[in-house]
Design an enzyme around this catalytic site. Structure first.
Site, PDB file in Angstrom:
ATOM      1  N   GLY A   1       0.472   0.122  -4.922  1.00  0.00           N
ATOM      2  CA  GLY A   1      -0.842  -0.518  -4.854  1.00  0.00           C
ATOM      3  C   GLY A   1      -1.687  -0.086  -6.022  1.00  0.00           C
TER       4      GLY A   1
ATOM      5  N   CYS B   1       0.825  -1.199   0.000  1.00  0.00           N
ATOM      6  CA  CYS B   1       0.000   0.000   0.000  1.00  0.00           C
ATOM      7  C   CYS B   1       0.864   1.256   0.000  1.00  0.00           C
ATOM      8  CB  CYS B   1      -0.896   0.078   1.230  1.00  0.00           C
ATOM      9  SG  CYS B   1      -2.111  -1.234   1.287  1.00  0.00           S
TER      10      CYS B   1
ATOM     11  N   ASN C   1      -0.354   1.316   5.691  1.00  0.00           N
ATOM     12  CA  ASN C   1       0.554   0.543   4.860  1.00  0.00           C
ATOM     13  C   ASN C   1       1.280  -0.423   5.776  1.00  0.00           C
ATOM     14  OD1 ASN C   1       3.828   1.231   3.483  1.00  0.00           O
ATOM     15  ND2 ASN C   1       2.456  -0.403   2.944  1.00  0.00           N
ATOM     16  N   GLY C   2       1.164  -1.718   5.489  1.00  0.00           N
ATOM     17  CA  GLY C   2       1.846  -2.704   6.329  1.00  0.00           C
ATOM     18  C   GLY C   2       0.942  -3.857   6.659  1.00  0.00           C
TER      19      GLY C   2
ATOM     20  N   TYR D   1      13.820  -3.289  -4.541  1.00  0.00           N
ATOM     21  CA  TYR D   1      12.780  -3.383  -5.565  1.00  0.00           C
ATOM     22  C   TYR D   1      11.558  -2.493  -5.355  1.00  0.00           C
ATOM     23  CZ  TYR D   1       8.788  -5.458  -8.027  1.00  0.00           C
ATOM     24  OH  TYR D   1       7.665  -5.640  -8.773  1.00  0.00           O
TER      25      TYR D   1
END
Ligand code: SF4
Length: 493
Positions: free
Chosen positions: A46, A20, A121-122, A267
């Site tokens: 996302g 996210c 996010n997570g 990445y």
């Protein structure tokens, strides 16, 4: 609302996926537009759904939709429905909960202290355990995302202020999280105690022309997009509360050695982002150089697997003195609504996205540089394609150590049994992929490229669990995941 078919599924499934991207804005003119632009810059984190909640000084307004940022906020009616100078926004890649509209964030709830919108996010590693306890207490969950746990913990907290309630909630969760939250009079940003997921703070000229405007975002590339100046990373375990009086910093957790996700450098993050003081682009090039030092090879060409392998391949080429060439061309226009993915089309999958540049490859000894091998299916097809274009030798160099473990901290990964490196030695992988030689950067080499003397096994500087199996945050739910899920379903029945 239905989701369009996606022919890229078979290809993209061979990468880890970021879960996210979040952004929050405070005192900026047309916060919804600024937030949407920031979300556009964070689209790589996302692509399944997106949402924005704004506050106009009196009321909250929200839009949530399935699909890309451009699919949702290009509509002037949508933007007209999001007035205000404060907002929080979220791009979702679903790892917990299907992509139903009710799972799209920011989540919103009304409390006695006012409204509360939150984007996460997570991944929480004790979400099932907490959810079970909360359901027992009578909490009704509206979504199937673990992020809703925050909302219920805040709701049942006995503390008076929103910040005290939030701290109370944060002390009960374990996992990796960056949060942005918006109340009637405050923008809040939070990073987990180990700082696994990123969150940064930026500044703009304020909407009122007097006090500054503020932006919280997963990555600094979002600040560039909205013309904000980078101020600093939010520190691990830090809460920032932004209101009319400015920015306050709270540190409610006892300090721990940070463990930022090393895969962000390899990445996930956009190469133009600066994270924890490091340019992601420069870090990737240094990793490529280190890889060339560790695993040199006689060759004619260094060829990146586009796009994520490009900076590491440049570093590899610089270090080795072997020319860098674009031997694989990426088709950027593989649409989301292209062709229904029948088995035959899936088989062709990689050719929809990549094609071999025969004029460059024919008769040459080629080193392909990529960032990771997950299942190995894409690597195998790319090697086949490069050989089909006449390459005399095909070697592969990977700018991460072998991916042997799944991530439980907010990155979508296949289960461990599906990871090629979890089941095979490097020699076996080389044979399966069909290359003349294969090498991965060592863990120490990776750490050196990121400015460390090497990996200190007693106190590593990063989370590297997907390469080492050394999980820095307790995997409470995953100790007995099936049992936890079955118990939850039984309780919900
Ligand atoms: S397990 Fe891997 S992908 Fe997940 S947070 Fe740690 S380093 Fe990042």
């Amino acid at each position: 609302m239905t989701q369009s078919m996606n022919t890229t599924t078979a290809i993209d499934d061979d990468k880890f996926h970021e879960e996210c991207g979040v952004i929050g804005t405070w005192n900026v003119t047309d916060a919804a537009a600024i937030t949407a632009l920031g979300l556009h810059a964070l689209q790589h984190r996302g692509q399944e759904a997106t949402g924005i909640v704004t506050h106009d000084g009196v009321r909250f307004h929200a839009h949530k939709g399935i699909g890309l940022v451009g699919d949702n906020y290009g509509d002037t009616k949508v933007m007209a429905g999001l007035p205000g100078t404060r907002a929080v926004g979220h791009n979702r890649y679903a790892t917990t909960g299907a992509t139903l509209l009710r799972n799209v964030q920011p989540l919103f709830a009304e409390f006695e202290f006012g409204g509360f919108a939150v984007g996460h996010n997570g991944n929480l590693t004790n979400a099932h355990t907490l959810k079970r306890a909360l359901v027992k207490r009578g909490c009704l969950f509206q979504s199937t995302t673990d992020s809703e746990v925050f909302v219920h913990l805040i709701a049942i907290s006995l503390y008076a202020t929103v910040l005290d309630r939030l701290i109370d909630a944060l002390k009960q969760v374990t996992g990796a999280y960056s949060l942005v939250a918006l109340t009637n009079d405050m923008l809040i940003g939070v990073r987990d105690p180990l700082g696994v997921r990123p969150l940064i703070l930026g500044q703009t000229n304020g909407a009122d022309g007097i006090s500054p405007g503020w932006v919280l975002a997963s990555e600094s590339c979002a600040l560039e997009m909205v013309g904000a100046e980078f101020v600093r990373d939010i520190e691990p375990g830090e809460i920032v509360a932004i209101d009319r009086s400015g920015v306050r910093s709270l540190k409610p957790f006892s300090p721990q050695k940070p463990r930022f996700c090393v895969f962000e450098y390899i990445y996930f993050a956009r190469p133009d982002s600066i994270l924890e003081g490091h340019s992601v682009y420069a870090a990737r090039k240094r990793i490529g150089r280190e890889l060339a030092r560790e695993s040199p090879i006689e060759a004619d060409l260094i060829v990146p697997v586009p796009d994520s392998g490009v900076p590491a391949a440049m570093g590899f080429a610089e270090q080795s003195g072997v020319p860098f060439e674009l031997g694989i061309i990426r088709n950027h226009y593989v649409g989301r609504t292209f062709i229904e993915p029948t088995d035959q089309i899936r088989h062709l999958g990689v050719r929809l996205k990549h094609s071999a540049n025969r004029a460059i490859l024919e008769g040459r000894r080629v080193v392909l540089v990529d960032d990771s091998i997950v299942r190995g299916t894409t690597s195998q097809k790319i090697v086949e394609m490069v050989r089909g274009a006449g390459a005399r030798e095909v070697h592969m160099r990977i700018s991460s150590p072998p991916t042997t473990h799944s991530c439980f901290y907010g990155i979508d990964t296949p289960e461990r049994g599906k990871l090629l490196a979890a089941r095979n030695s490097v020699a076996e992988m080389a044979q399966l992929i069909g290359v003349d030689s294969l090498a991965f950067i060592s863990m120490d080499g990776l750490y050196r490229a990121l400015g460390q003397p090497g990996r200190d096994a007693a106190a590593p500087a990063f989370c590297d669990a997907c390469f080492s199996g050394d999980y820095p945050i307790a995997l409470t739910d995953h100790a007995e995941p099936r049992q936890a899920q079955l118990s939850l379903l039984a309780e919900l029945a």
